[in-house]
Design an enzyme around this catalytic site. Structure first.
Site, PDB file in Angstrom:
ATOM      1  N   LYS A  83     119.548  87.382  89.105  1.00 25.16           N
ATOM      2  CA  LYS A  83     120.460  87.996  89.847  1.00 25.16           C
ATOM      3  C   LYS A  83     119.736  90.112  91.157  1.00 25.16           C
ATOM      4  CE  LYS A  83     124.765  89.658  91.014  1.00 25.16           C
ATOM      5  NZ  LYS A  83     126.592  89.189  90.821  1.00 25.16           N
ATOM      6  N   SER A 158     129.957  87.412  93.201  1.00 25.66           N
ATOM      7  CA  SER A 158     129.123  87.948  93.602  1.00 25.66           C
ATOM      8  C   SER A 158     127.555  87.454  93.487  1.00 25.66           C
ATOM      9  CB  SER A 158     128.783  89.797  93.658  1.00 25.66           C
ATOM     10  OG  SER A 158     129.039  89.816  92.187  1.00 25.66           O
ATOM     11  N   SER A 182     132.765  87.200  89.287  1.00 26.91           N
ATOM     12  CA  SER A 182     131.365  87.233  89.828  1.00 26.91           C
ATOM     13  C   SER A 182     130.169  86.662  88.914  1.00 26.91           C
ATOM     14  CB  SER A 182     130.618  88.611  89.637  1.00 26.91           C
ATOM     15  OG  SER A 182     131.346  89.378  91.202  1.00 26.91           O
TER      16      SER A 182
END
Lengths: 487, 100
Positions: A83, A158, A182
């Site tokens: 990420k 996210s 997330s």
């Protein structure tokens, strides 16, 4: 060969058996990223050359003898996506924010260091909601991410880039972070498996901070076994992060197939009300039935305070975010506003650099921390946080795991919740309480509603990731293979 | 309910600036969010210790030994404006920065 349909575990074994090289695998996924990136938008930065260079090194070391020089060979040679809020040395790491658009990591996060020591090529940085704030991945300053199951829909957030990349087969496995759901929410919306470990299980050193008492690095993959492998590599005490727990990491693969006869599963009545979507409830009922068929015992439990989790979460996480994001002032790194007065330079750098959701959270955070309102909001929320944690602790004395939906809906349309932040915040209603309590939880695909994936969430006791892997793996076998999106 | 002045005050504390049309949108959004948060007032928390961190961690001390740290050169690579080993910032001393 349709490598994208294989799990990371299967590819690892193929590499070890010399049926394929790490370079061939990495090249295959780089090509697939290239092929689908316009449709999906899952990456903010692809590390083409670096990943191929690493793969070559690992290929040269792919002998039983040489693999012993690595800390682990559980994912040897298999490319992983990170990420975009996890630092790696020399690579652009932007948290998908304008304010960090030129920022390069000057050191490796501990998880990255551990992956490198395990012979894992890093294929790129996955797109995300800016600073990990969001539930749809529409808040990225780079581009929105599309859900591989329906390109007009969001992948969740996210860690939406990590989830979409795995679902689309652009990468076999990816790291994400979970502050309020997330990892689990996008896993549910994209039909992937995702784990948020116990708070403190994985080092946050080198993670761009959002809500420090809630953030936890975890992973998304196609199978539970894949998650067990990557967690074996990244979990464990790190002296560089004093909030990691000095608790032994068990062998996650050892008991992953163990019989779950007699396992006690709690279904909290507050989550199974009339408000739960009927179609999602049907999927969950089927999963519960399948778990019962494998020998688990199901009983009703109660978590009365979790209904306050959203309010509690947004007060605490915004307060921590406001504090963490005060470091972005344009002085030492990041984008700088062009102004001769230092005060105005701070304001200009921040006003131009942050997107509106980030600004909203900073504003809420500074408000709830300001004198006169601290007791009414921040202190109050921290007290309720204890009540939420107490709820879970009481229930987890009675049962081994708690089973609830991961998301109240399937993937929603892009733009659908954009104009109402409160509606967007409610997308995390089933996940945030777990972060409040710091417990581990896994989201596993359980079925489909109108062609869109639905995940179930299993919550375990502190540091009981091994039990979650066991139950989730046994459930996966019972459920059977799930489909892949047509792309 | 937050007024426009309240929003401007929080913005100043946050070192953020908004366009006129954004201020009203923020005011509406923040009020809606804060209104939802009011639900916590229905809970009696008078005897409850606040929980700031879920792990019962004690302060950890590391050994006081000299270790290699990040060198200036690498840190400076991310600086927006620099001169040799220094980061350039707008003049601070002598300017009227009245935020304190």
């Amino acid at each position: 060969m349709e490598l994208y349909k294989k799990t990371a575990s299967e590819i690892t074994e193929m590499i070890k058996n010399k049926e394929i090289t790490s370079k061939e695998v990495t090249k295959y996924f780089l090509d697939r990223i290239n092929l689908l990136e316009k449709k999906i938008g899952a990456f903010s930065n692809v590390l083409k050359e670096k990943s191929m260079e690493s793969a070559e090194i690992y290929d040269n070391d792919n002998s039983e003898e040489k693999r012993k020089n690595y800390d682990s060979d559980l994912l040897f040679g298999v490319p992983v996506a990170l990420k975009d809020n996890i630092l790696s040395k020399g690579d652009l790491t932007t948290a998908s924010s304008r304010i960090l658009k030129n920022y390069k990591g000057i050191y490796d996060a501990t998880v990255v260091e551990r992956l490198k020591k395990a012979g894992v090529p890093l294929i790129g940085k996955a797109n995300m909601d800016e600073f990990a704030m969001g539930s749809s991945n529409e808040n990225s300053a780079i581009k929105p991410v599309s859900n591989p199951w329906d390109l007009s829909r969001v992948p969740g957030g996210s860690s939406g880039g990590s989830a979409a990349a795995v679902a689309a087969g652009q990468v076999p496995i990816a790291l994400g972070t979970d502050t309020g759901g997330s990892i689990r929410q996008p896993a549910s919306l994209t039909g992937t498996v995702g784990i948020k470990p116990t708070y403190g299980r994985v080092s946050r050193y080198g993670l761009i901070a959002f809500g420090s008492s809630l953030d936890q690095i975890g992973a998304l993959a196609k199978s539970t076994e894949d998650l067990a492998r990557i967690m074996q590599i990244i979990a464990g005490y790190d002296e560089k992060d004093p909030t990691t727990a000095d608790v032994e990491v068990p062998n996650y693969l050892e008991n992953i197939n163990k019989d779950i006869k007699g396992l006690k599963i709690g279904l909290p009545k507050e989550y199974y009300t009339d408000e739960l979507d009927e179609n999602i409830k049907k999927v969950i009922d089927k999963a519960v039935k399948e778990l019962e068929e494998t020998g688990a015992e199901v009983r009703e439990v109660s978590l009365p305070y979790t209904k306050y989790a959203i309010s509690t979460y947004y007060i605490i996480s915004s307060a921590e975010a406001a504090s963490n994001l005060s470091r972005y002032d344009g002085v030492r790194y990041g984008v700088r506003g062009n102004n001769e007065n230092i005060e105005d330079m701070y304001v200009e750098s921040r006003s131009e650099g942050f997107g509106s959701e980030v600004k909203r959270r900073i504003m809420i955070g500074n408000y709830v921390l300001s004198s006169g309102f601290y007791d009414a909001y921040y202190k109050k929320a921290s007290q309720v946080r204890r009540l939420i944690k107490n709820d879970f602790e009481r229930v987890l004395e009675e049962v081994d795991i708690i089973l609830i939906p991961t998301s109240p809906t399937t993937a929603f349309k892009k733009g659908e919740k954009n104009n109402d932040p409160m509606q967007m915040y409610l997308a995390d209603i089933y996940t945030v309480s777990v972060n409040m309590a710091g417990l581990p939880a896994i989201s596993v695909p359980a079925g489909f509603v109108n062609g869109l994936p639905v995940g179930i969430q299993m919550i375990g006791n502190y540091f009981k990731e091994d039990l979650l892997f066991n139950v989730s793996n046994v459930y996966e076998k019972k459920r059977g293979q799930i489909e892949y999106p047509e792309l | 309910m937050l007024s426009k002045e309240d929003v401007l005050k929080i913005a100043k504390l946050s070192k953020l600036e908004f366009e006129e049309n954004e201020i009203e949108k923020f005011r509406t959004d923040l009020n809606k969010i804060l209104e939802h948060m009011e639900e916590l007032n229905s809970i009696d928390t008078s005897d409850i210790e606040p929980l700031f961190n879920v792990l019962d961690l004690k302060d950890r001390l590391r050994k006081d030994e000299v270790k290699e740290s990040y060198i200036k050169k690498e840190l400076l690579e991310n600086a927006p404006e620099k001169d040799g080993d220094f980061i350039i910032v707008p003049k601070i001393v002598g300017n009227e920065n009245t935020d304190n």
